[in-house]
Design a protein around this motif. Structure first.
Motif: not given
Length: 189
Positions: A112-118, A120, A151
């Motif tokens: 899993k790829v995250y932006n902070g806790n979100i 993506l 995505v």
């Protein structure tokens, strides 16, 4: 083969009974693939089955391949972004007068790829392999490799792109069924 596809699609409509399911379609210049998967957790209260999935995929090119399978998916120890998959599938296909039936083993992972806790999206790979002892009728072996990136564009919808290589080896001939990239979208509920 057409009856089997119809029966599979009819059973696939039962996915609405499950709490979490997904269905999608991907295409390239040569083929179209329909896919569906459902989490089996609603069938039991046992927490062991919360990561147990049933899946179906149908690829239509000059010939067609129908796959039905089950797998377990879980995070890698204390590193939740890394998820491993282990399972088994049943594959049906035919070419000219040869019938193909295989029971390959599935190994896969996704990160899993995250932006902070979100979240993506994900990046992952899958290998599906059946040596000769797991092949029946006119089949001799089956090998499938997939690389895929997803995505999440909006809630419950993701787009994805990937590469797949599928080799169906019959007793009399070897056929590279697919060796190309693809793009698609998936609805997740």
């Amino acid at each position: 083969m057409k009856r089997l596809v119809f029966l599979t699609l009819l059973l696939g409509m039962q996915l609405f009974a499950f709490q979490r399911f997904a269905f999608g379609v991907n295409v390239n210049s040569d083929a179209v693939e329909f896919e569906a998967k459902a989490n089996m957790a609603p069938l039991t209260s046992d927490p062991v089955f919360r990561n147990f999935y049933a899946e179906m995929n149908y690829i239509n090119d000059n010939d067609s391949i129908l796959g039905l399978g089950v797998y377990v998916e879980n995070s890698f120890y204390n590193y939740p972004p890394l998820i491993f998959q282990v399972g088994i599938k049943t594959l049906f296909s035919d070419h000219e007068d040869d019938d193909f039936l295989a029971l390959p083993i599935l190994f896969g992972f996704k990160h899993k790829v995250y932006n902070g806790n979100i979240p993506l999206g994900t990046v992952g790979a899958k290998v599906v392999y059946a040596p000769s002892p797991l092949c029946f009728q006119d089949a001799d072996s089956y090998t499938e490799y997939r690389l895929e990136a997803t995505v999440q564009i909006i809630e419950n919808v993701e787009i994805y792109a990937g590469y797949r290589s599928i080799d169906t080896d019959y007793e009399t001939q070897k056929i590279n069924y697919s060796d190309s990239g693809y793009v698609g979208f998936r609805f997740i509920f």
